[in-house]
Design a protein around this motif. Structure first.
Motif, PDB file in Angstrom:
ATOM      1  N   ALA A 107       0.854  -1.097   0.298  1.00 13.53           N
ATOM      2  CA  ALA A 107       0.003  -0.142   0.089  1.00 13.53           C
ATOM      3  C   ALA A 107       0.746   1.368   0.007  1.00 13.53           C
ATOM      4  O   ALA A 107       0.646   2.083  -0.582  1.00 13.53           O
ATOM      5  N   ALA A 158       1.988   1.927  -3.367  1.00 18.98           N
ATOM      6  CA  ALA A 158       1.046   2.661  -4.278  1.00 18.98           C
ATOM      7  C   ALA A 158       0.766   3.994  -3.902  1.00 18.98           C
ATOM      8  O   ALA A 158       0.676   4.958  -4.856  1.00 18.98           O
ATOM      9  N   ILE A 159       0.941   4.450  -2.651  1.00 18.62           N
ATOM     10  CA  ILE A 159       0.725   5.730  -2.146  1.00 18.62           C
ATOM     11  C   ILE A 159       1.835   6.568  -2.960  1.00 18.62           C
ATOM     12  O   ILE A 159       1.790   7.801  -3.354  1.00 18.62           O
ATOM     13  N   ARG A 203       1.413   7.264  -6.488  1.00 15.15           N
ATOM     14  CA  ARG A 203       0.256   8.039  -6.739  1.00 15.15           C
ATOM     15  C   ARG A 203       0.461   9.440  -6.077  1.00 15.15           C
ATOM     16  O   ARG A 203      -0.023  10.488  -6.735  1.00 15.15           O
ATOM     17  N   SER A 236      -7.421   5.436   3.082  1.00 16.88           N
ATOM     18  CA  SER A 236      -7.956   5.093   1.792  1.00 16.88           C
ATOM     19  C   SER A 236      -7.333   3.947   1.163  1.00 16.88           C
ATOM     20  O   SER A 236      -7.961   2.943   0.734  1.00 16.88           O
ATOM     21  N   GLU A 237      -5.893   4.085   0.971  1.00 17.30           N
ATOM     22  CA  GLU A 237      -5.323   3.060   0.316  1.00 17.30           C
ATOM     23  C   GLU A 237      -4.896   1.870   1.093  1.00 17.30           C
ATOM     24  O   GLU A 237      -4.745   0.676   0.710  1.00 17.30           O
ATOM     25  N   ILE A 261      -7.959  -0.556   1.077  1.00 20.39           N
ATOM     26  CA  ILE A 261      -8.393  -1.151  -0.136  1.00 20.39           C
ATOM     27  C   ILE A 261      -7.482  -2.485  -0.017  1.00 20.39           C
ATOM     28  O   ILE A 261      -6.496  -2.569   0.297  1.00 20.39           O
TER      29      ILE A 261
END
Length: 313
Positions: free
Chosen positions: A111, A114-115, A118, A290-291, A294
């Motif tokens: 995660a 991914a953060i 993005r 939020s990440e 998920i």
């Protein structure tokens, strides 16, 4: 305000180092300036903040209170800056989280990756702590959020997401016990065991099992580190007892097998993503939350053991 913030910087540096000289070196200011600030505040509040010892300075009870206030003040200033950047529409800021040891691999690192892809303007600090220390870090405001076991007993936490995980036997690939999806605790009678030690959260459940069954346990080793327990299992020292959460990566890689302990007295443990009930997360913290949410369901049992259950049954 500037004078107060200057004092706190001086005071907290002395508190960390236990020395005015070391604090002066860190802050690049004179030792006399630091000493004067501390003496002025001690005179103003009417009590010493430090004990003057031959070996250095040590916080008094009043000093401990001041140190806690300073930590909260520093955290508040970080939040204020983040909120101001939110108003400017900037997706940047720093987010602090606290997690238990079992989450130091797998979902959380993925995660964070991914953060970073993005939102490159957001930095993340991750503290790996014992379960109760995670709770304390969230409720004290030291971190923006935490992930811990059994949050329902804490009224000062808000649960954002949760899953259930279970206790089980961890065995090397190919071990007969690992061919079973479930087994009673008595199935390990006479088998060399590697047992978790405090502060690992599963220790209480194991104690309940031992007390209820009266089973003599062949305890070959104990450890307070999940990685050490899984390594000992892979080395053939014995069968481990851990939660399904602890061995997701190893089970999915085919290195270990997980067999749920099916005794009726055991109940699933709740793993929860929690924030401080009295605080609203910053914009940056909301993005990270939020990440993390998920895919959070993938940490549950049996979802986390799905690959083994499909190929090993």
């Amino acid at each position: 305000m500037p004078a107060f913030s200057r004092f706190l910087r001086y005071f907290m540096a002395v508190g960390r180092h236990g020395s005015i000289r070391k604090a002066a070196d860190e802050l690049n200011v004179s030792a006399s300036a630091i000493a004067r600030q501390i003496l002025n505040v001690e005179a103003d509040i009417g009590t010493p903040l430090f004990e003057r010892l031959p070996t250095g300075l040590r916080l008094t009870a009043a000093g401990e209170i001041m140190m806690g206030a300073g930590n909260r003040w520093q955290k508040s200033m970080v939040d204020i800056r983040a909120q101001i950047e939110d108003l400017r529409g900037l997706k940047r800021g720093h987010v602090e989280m606290a997690i238990i040891d079992a989450l130091a691999k797998g979902h959380i690192p993925a995660a964070i990756r991914a953060i970073q892809e993005r939102y490159p303007g957001i930095t993340v600090g991750v503290r790996v702590l014992g379960n109760d220390e995670v709770r304390k870090a969230v409720t004290s405001g030291e971190v923006d959020f935490g992930i811990l076991f059994e949050p329902q007993t804490y009224r000062d936490l808000t649960v954002r997401a949760f899953v259930e995980v279970v206790l089980g036997f961890v065995s090397p690939a190919g071990h007969p016990l690992g061919e079973k999806a479930e087994a009673r605790f008595s199935a390990a009678s006479g088998t060399p065991l590697i047992v978790p030690a405090e502060p690992l959260a599963v220790g209480q459940q194991i104690a309940v099992l031992m007390g209820a069954t009266g089973m003599e346990v062949d305890r070959k080793a104990t450890s307070d580190n999940i990685q050490m327990i899984t390594s000992l299992v892979q080395e053939g020292v014995g069968i481990g007892i851990l939660s399904s959460l602890d061995v997701i990566a190893e089970v999915q890689a085919g290195l270990l097998s997980f067999t749920r302990i099916s005794d009726a007295l055991l109940r699933p443990m709740t793993l929860a993503l929690c924030t401080n009930a009295a605080r609203t997360p910053s914009y940056a913290a909301g993005i990270v939350l939020s990440e993390i949410e998920i895919g959070f369901a993938q940490l549950s049992y049996p979802d986390s053991m799905g690959l083994r259950m499909q190929t090993g049954e």
